[in-house]
Design an enzyme around this catalytic site. Structure first.
Site, PDB file in Angstrom:
ATOM      1  CE1 TYR A   1     100.599  61.581  52.793  1.00 15.45           C
ATOM      2  CE2 TYR A   1     100.988  59.619  54.119  1.00 15.45           C
ATOM      3  CZ  TYR A   1     101.158  60.976  53.905  1.00 15.45           C
ATOM      4  OH  TYR A   1     101.887  61.714  54.787  1.00 15.45           O
ATOM      5  CB  CYS A   2     101.186  60.380  46.418  1.00 16.90           C
ATOM      6  SG  CYS A   2      99.887  59.951  45.242  1.00 16.90           S
ATOM      7  NE  ARG A   3      99.359  66.877  43.207  1.00 14.06           N
ATOM      8  CZ  ARG A   3      98.317  66.944  42.381  1.00 14.06           C
ATOM      9  NH1 ARG A   3      97.176  67.452  42.794  1.00 14.06           N
ATOM     10  NH2 ARG A   3      98.405  66.511  41.150  1.00 14.06           N
TER      11      ARG A   3
ATOM     12  CB  ILE B   1      97.393  64.195  50.975  1.00 13.42           C
ATOM     13  CG1 ILE B   1      97.363  64.791  52.391  1.00 13.42           C
ATOM     14  CG2 ILE B   1      97.921  65.179  49.945  1.00 13.42           C
ATOM     15  CD1 ILE B   1      98.741  65.093  52.962  1.00 13.42           C
TER      16      ILE B   1
END
Length: 111
Positions: A74-76, A103
Protein backbone atom coordinates in the site's frame (compact mmCIF):
# COMPACT_ATOMS: atom_id res chain seq x y z
CA UNK A 1 2.08 -1.54 -37.16
CA UNK A 2 2.46 0.66 -34.07
CA UNK A 3 0.39 -0.09 -31.03
CA UNK A 4 0.94 2.88 -28.74
CA UNK A 5 -2.25 2.29 -26.79
CA UNK A 6 -1.80 -1.36 -25.95
CA UNK A 7 -1.58 -1.77 -22.20
CA UNK A 8 0.41 -4.41 -20.43
CA UNK A 9 -1.80 -6.86 -18.53
CA UNK A 10 -1.75 -6.47 -14.75
CA UNK A 11 0.15 -9.20 -12.95
CA UNK A 12 -1.21 -8.28 -9.52
CA UNK A 13 -4.60 -7.93 -7.86
CA UNK A 14 -6.20 -4.70 -6.68
CA UNK A 15 -8.11 -5.23 -3.44
CA UNK A 16 -10.58 -3.05 -1.59
CA UNK A 17 -9.99 -2.33 2.09
CA UNK A 18 -12.11 -5.25 3.39
CA UNK A 19 -10.31 -7.93 1.34
CA UNK A 20 -6.90 -6.33 1.91
CA UNK A 21 -7.53 -6.28 5.67
CA UNK A 22 -8.51 -9.98 5.66
CA UNK A 23 -5.56 -11.00 3.48
CA UNK A 24 -2.89 -9.21 5.45
CA UNK A 25 -3.84 -11.27 8.52
CA UNK A 26 -2.91 -14.57 6.84
CA UNK A 27 0.17 -16.32 8.22
CA UNK A 28 2.19 -16.03 4.98
CA UNK A 29 1.29 -12.37 4.42
CA UNK A 30 3.93 -9.63 4.28
CA UNK A 31 2.70 -6.04 4.52
CA UNK A 32 4.80 -3.47 2.68
CA UNK A 33 4.31 0.28 2.84
CA UNK A 34 6.00 1.86 -0.19
CA UNK A 35 5.62 5.46 0.98
CA UNK A 36 8.51 7.66 2.09
CA UNK A 37 9.98 7.30 5.59
CA UNK A 38 8.23 10.51 6.66
CA UNK A 39 4.85 9.27 5.43
CA UNK A 40 5.46 5.89 7.10
CA UNK A 41 6.26 7.54 10.44
CA UNK A 42 3.05 9.57 10.33
CA UNK A 43 0.95 6.39 10.53
CA UNK A 44 1.11 2.86 9.18
CA UNK A 45 -0.63 -0.52 9.25
CA UNK A 46 0.27 -2.76 12.17
CA UNK A 47 3.13 -5.06 11.14
CA UNK A 48 3.99 -3.10 7.99
CA UNK A 49 7.53 -2.89 6.68
CA UNK A 50 8.65 0.30 4.92
CA UNK A 51 10.39 0.00 1.55
CA UNK A 52 10.23 3.40 -0.16
CA UNK A 53 9.20 2.96 -3.80
CA UNK A 54 11.04 6.16 -4.75
CA UNK A 55 14.30 5.05 -3.16
CA UNK A 56 17.15 4.08 -5.51
CA UNK A 57 17.58 0.91 -3.42
CA UNK A 58 13.95 -0.24 -3.79
CA UNK A 59 14.71 -2.93 -6.38
CA UNK A 60 17.68 -4.25 -4.43
CA UNK A 61 15.63 -4.48 -1.23
CA UNK A 62 12.74 -6.26 -2.96
CA UNK A 63 15.00 -8.77 -4.75
CA UNK A 64 16.01 -10.20 -1.37
CA UNK A 65 12.44 -10.99 -0.34
CA UNK A 66 11.22 -14.62 -0.51
CA UNK A 67 8.98 -15.21 -3.52
CA UNK A 68 6.74 -17.76 -1.77
CA UNK A 69 4.94 -15.19 0.41
CA UNK A 70 1.85 -13.08 -0.27
CA UNK A 71 2.68 -9.37 -0.45
CA UNK A 72 0.09 -6.80 0.58
CA UNK A 73 1.36 -3.46 -0.66
CA UNK A 74 0.00 0.00 0.00
CA UNK A 75 0.83 3.68 -0.34
CA UNK A 76 -1.11 6.92 0.04
CA UNK A 77 -3.43 6.57 -2.97
CA UNK A 78 -2.72 3.18 -4.57
CA UNK A 79 -0.56 4.55 -7.40
CA UNK A 80 2.96 3.84 -6.09
CA UNK A 81 1.85 0.53 -4.62
CA UNK A 82 0.43 -0.49 -8.01
CA UNK A 83 3.77 0.36 -9.61
CA UNK A 84 5.57 -1.63 -6.90
CA UNK A 85 3.29 -4.64 -7.50
CA UNK A 86 3.96 -4.40 -11.23
CA UNK A 87 7.71 -4.25 -10.70
CA UNK A 88 7.61 -7.16 -8.26
CA UNK A 89 5.56 -9.24 -10.72
CA UNK A 90 8.25 -8.57 -13.36
CA UNK A 91 10.80 -9.87 -10.83
CA UNK A 92 8.94 -13.17 -10.44
CA UNK A 93 6.65 -12.49 -7.47
CA UNK A 94 3.33 -14.24 -8.09
CA UNK A 95 1.23 -13.08 -5.14
CA UNK A 96 1.16 -9.30 -4.95
CA UNK A 97 -1.90 -7.37 -3.82
CA UNK A 98 -2.40 -3.63 -4.14
CA UNK A 99 -4.63 -1.65 -1.79
CA UNK A 100 -6.96 0.17 -4.18
CA UNK A 101 -7.32 3.78 -3.03
CA UNK A 102 -4.39 3.49 -0.64
CA UNK A 103 -4.25 4.45 3.01
CA UNK A 104 -6.49 7.45 2.28
CA UNK A 105 -9.44 5.04 1.94
CA UNK A 106 -8.48 2.80 4.87
CA UNK A 107 -11.33 2.59 7.42
CA UNK A 108 -9.42 0.38 9.87
CA UNK A 109 -6.77 1.01 12.52
CA UNK A 110 -3.57 2.86 11.70
CA UNK A 111 -0.73 2.79 14.23
Amino acid sequence: MFNFFKTKPKNYIDLGAEDFNKGMKEKDAVIIDVRTVGEFQSGKFKGARNIDMMSPSFTAQVQNLPKDKKYYIYCRSGNRSGQACDLMADMGFENTFNLAGGIMRWPFEIV
